[in-house]
Design a protein around this motif. Structure first.
Motif, PDB file in Angstrom:
ATOM      1  N   UNK A 140       0.851  -1.188   0.000  1.00 42.71           N
ATOM      2  CA  UNK A 140       0.000   0.000   0.000  1.00 42.71           C
ATOM      3  C   UNK A 140       0.890   1.242   0.000  1.00 42.71           C
ATOM      4  N   UNK A 141       0.473   2.297  -0.709  1.00 40.55           N
ATOM      5  CA  UNK A 141       1.277   3.526  -0.721  1.00 40.55           C
ATOM      6  C   UNK A 141       1.009   4.404   0.503  1.00 40.55           C
ATOM      7  N   UNK A 142       0.848   3.760   1.663  1.00 38.01           N
ATOM      8  CA  UNK A 142       0.597   4.455   2.920  1.00 38.01           C
ATOM      9  C   UNK A 142       0.892   3.493   4.070  1.00 38.01           C
ATOM     10  N   UNK A 143       1.054   4.044   5.246  1.00 40.00           N
ATOM     11  CA  UNK A 143       1.212   3.255   6.476  1.00 40.00           C
ATOM     12  C   UNK A 143      -0.189   2.919   6.996  1.00 40.00           C
ATOM     13  N   UNK A 144      -0.355   1.745   7.576  1.00 39.69           N
ATOM     14  CA  UNK A 144      -1.664   1.313   8.076  1.00 39.69           C
ATOM     15  C   UNK A 144      -1.571   0.903   9.539  1.00 39.69           C
ATOM     16  N   UNK A 145      -2.532   1.338  10.334  1.00 41.23           N
ATOM     17  CA  UNK A 145      -2.721   0.815  11.681  1.00 41.23           C
ATOM     18  C   UNK A 145      -4.189   0.404  11.758  1.00 41.23           C
ATOM     19  N   UNK A 146      -4.446  -0.831  12.193  1.00 43.77           N
ATOM     20  CA  UNK A 146      -5.808  -1.338  12.181  1.00 43.77           C
ATOM     21  C   UNK A 146      -6.124  -2.121  13.453  1.00 43.77           C
ATOM     22  N   UNK A 147      -7.398  -2.058  13.833  1.00 45.58           N
ATOM     23  CA  UNK A 147      -7.919  -2.716  15.034  1.00 45.58           C
ATOM     24  C   UNK A 147      -8.977  -3.732  14.600  1.00 45.58           C
ATOM     25  N   UNK A 148      -8.760  -5.003  14.936  1.00 50.01           N
ATOM     26  CA  UNK A 148      -9.697  -6.058  14.554  1.00 50.01           C
ATOM     27  C   UNK A 148     -10.912  -6.008  15.476  1.00 50.01           C
ATOM     28  N   UNK A 149     -12.098  -5.879  14.872  1.00 48.48           N
ATOM     29  CA  UNK A 149     -13.357  -5.786  15.611  1.00 48.48           C
ATOM     30  C   UNK A 149     -14.014  -7.162  15.733  1.00 48.48           C
ATOM     31  N   UNK A 150     -14.050  -7.911  14.624  1.00 46.82           N
ATOM     32  CA  UNK A 150     -14.663  -9.239  14.605  1.00 46.82           C
ATOM     33  C   UNK A 150     -13.856 -10.153  13.689  1.00 46.82           C
ATOM     34  N   UNK A 151     -13.918 -11.455  13.962  1.00 42.74           N
ATOM     35  CA  UNK A 151     -13.241 -12.425  13.116  1.00 42.74           C
ATOM     36  C   UNK A 151     -11.740 -12.389  13.307  1.00 42.74           C
ATOM     37  N   UNK A 152     -11.008 -12.792  12.253  1.00 42.44           N
ATOM     38  CA  UNK A 152      -9.553 -12.771  12.336  1.00 42.44           C
ATOM     39  C   UNK A 152      -8.935 -12.614  10.957  1.00 42.44           C
ATOM     40  N   UNK A 153      -7.696 -12.137  10.971  1.00 45.16           N
ATOM     41  CA  UNK A 153      -6.908 -11.928   9.759  1.00 45.16           C
ATOM     42  C   UNK A 153      -5.500 -12.442  10.021  1.00 45.16           C
ATOM     43  N   UNK A 154      -4.936 -13.110   9.030  1.00 48.04           N
ATOM     44  CA  UNK A 154      -3.548 -13.553   9.105  1.00 48.04           C
ATOM     45  C   UNK A 154      -2.764 -12.745   8.088  1.00 48.04           C
ATOM     46  N   UNK A 155      -1.667 -12.173   8.539  1.00 47.03           N
ATOM     47  CA  UNK A 155      -0.804 -11.362   7.678  1.00 47.03           C
ATOM     48  C   UNK A 155       0.563 -12.026   7.613  1.00 47.03           C
ATOM     49  N   UNK A 156       1.067 -12.158   6.388  1.00 51.19           N
ATOM     50  CA  UNK A 156       2.390 -12.750   6.172  1.00 51.19           C
ATOM     51  C   UNK A 156       3.321 -11.666   5.658  1.00 51.19           C
ATOM     52  N   UNK A 157       4.424 -11.454   6.395  1.00 47.11           N
ATOM     53  CA  UNK A 157       5.451 -10.480   6.036  1.00 47.11           C
ATOM     54  C   UNK A 157       6.799 -11.197   6.089  1.00 47.11           C
ATOM     55  N   UNK A 158       7.540 -11.129   4.986  1.00 47.45           N
ATOM     56  CA  UNK A 158       8.859 -11.767   4.920  1.00 47.45           C
ATOM     57  C   UNK A 158       8.802 -13.233   5.328  1.00 47.45           C
ATOM     58  N   UNK A 159       7.741 -13.925   4.926  1.00 47.61           N
ATOM     59  CA  UNK A 159       7.597 -15.351   5.225  1.00 47.61           C
ATOM     60  C   UNK A 159       7.115 -15.667   6.626  1.00 47.61           C
ATOM     61  N   UNK A 160       6.937 -14.660   7.456  1.00 45.87           N
ATOM     62  CA  UNK A 160       6.457 -14.863   8.823  1.00 45.87           C
ATOM     63  C   UNK A 160       4.965 -14.558   8.892  1.00 45.87           C
ATOM     64  N   UNK A 161       4.210 -15.509   9.418  1.00 49.26           N
ATOM     65  CA  UNK A 161       2.758 -15.402   9.480  1.00 49.26           C
ATOM     66  C   UNK A 161       2.313 -15.051  10.900  1.00 49.26           C
ATOM     67  N   UNK A 162       1.390 -14.091  11.023  1.00 50.19           N
ATOM     68  CA  UNK A 162       0.850 -13.724  12.330  1.00 50.19           C
ATOM     69  C   UNK A 162      -0.651 -13.548  12.198  1.00 50.19           C
ATOM     70  N   UNK A 163      -1.379 -14.168  13.128  1.00 50.20           N
ATOM     71  CA  UNK A 163      -2.839 -14.097  13.154  1.00 50.20           C
ATOM     72  C   UNK A 163      -3.284 -13.058  14.175  1.00 50.20           C
ATOM     73  N   UNK A 164      -4.233 -12.218  13.772  1.00 48.58           N
ATOM     74  CA  UNK A 164      -4.784 -11.173  14.637  1.00 48.58           C
ATOM     75  C   UNK A 164      -6.274 -11.416  14.811  1.00 48.58           C
ATOM     76  N   UNK A 165      -6.725 -11.390  16.059  1.00 48.86           N
ATOM     77  CA  UNK A 165      -8.127 -11.637  16.408  1.00 48.86           C
ATOM     78  C   UNK A 165      -8.747 -10.377  17.000  1.00 48.86           C
ATOM     79  N   UNK A 166     -10.038 -10.431  17.242  1.00 48.19           N
ATOM     80  CA  UNK A 166     -10.767  -9.289  17.803  1.00 48.19           C
ATOM     81  C   UNK A 166     -10.037  -8.743  19.030  1.00 48.19           C
ATOM     82  N   UNK A 167      -9.882  -7.402  19.054  1.00 46.58           N
ATOM     83  CA  UNK A 167      -9.212  -6.745  20.163  1.00 46.58           C
ATOM     84  C   UNK A 167      -7.728  -6.519  19.943  1.00 46.58           C
ATOM     85  N   UNK A 168      -7.201  -7.010  18.813  1.00 43.82           N
ATOM     86  CA  UNK A 168      -5.776  -6.860  18.535  1.00 43.82           C
ATOM     87  C   UNK A 168      -5.549  -5.845  17.408  1.00 43.82           C
ATOM     88  N   UNK A 169      -4.347  -5.298  17.389  1.00 44.19           N
ATOM     89  CA  UNK A 169      -3.959  -4.285  16.399  1.00 44.19           C
ATOM     90  C   UNK A 169      -2.876  -4.856  15.490  1.00 44.19           C
TER      91      UNK A 169
END
Length: 89
Positions: free
Chosen positions: A34-63
Motif C-alpha cells: 500500500x502507498x501508505x502506512x496502516x494501523x488497524x484494530x480487529x473488531x470481529x473475526x480474524x486476519x492472518x498477515x504474512x510479512x517476509x515469510x512470517x505469518x501472524x494471526x490477529x483476532x478481535x481486540x488486537x492491532x
C-alpha cells in the motif's frame, strides 16, 4: 484493547480517523503493498498477515501495523474479518 483505546492511540500517533473494512470468510489477498502506512484494530473475526515469510494471526481486540509500501499477504478466517483501519501518508 477496545475501539475507544484504539482511537486514542491513533490520535497520539498522528493517524486520521479510521474507516471500517470487511473481508469475506476464507478470503485472501496475495502479496501486495500500500502507498501508505496502516494501523488497524480487529473488531470481529480474524486476519492472518504474512510479512517476509512470517505469518501472524490477529483476532478481535488486537492491532496490526503495516509500514509504508510493506510487502505482505492477507488471509481471513472462517468468519471473515471486520477491522477499523487508519492510513497515514
Amino acid at each position: 484493547m477496545n475501539s475507544e483505546e484504539f482511537l486514542q492511540l491513533l490520535l497520539r500517533e498522528g493517524f486520521p480517523e479510521p474507516v471500517e473494512v470487511q473481508q469475506v470468510s476464507n478470503g485472501q489477498l496475495g502479496i501486495h503493498e500500500h502507498p501508505f502506512e496502516v494501523m488497524a484494530f480487529v473488531v470481529e473475526g480474524d486476519i492472518t498477515i504474512v510479512i517476509d515469510g512470517l505469518s501472524k494471526n490477529y483476532k478481535a481486540g488486537e492491532i496490526f501495523h503495516l509500514e509504508f509500501k510493506q510487502l505482505h499477504a492477507e488471509s481471513y478466517g472462517p468468519e471473515g474479518v471486520k477491522y477499523l483501519a487508519s492510513r497515514k501518508q
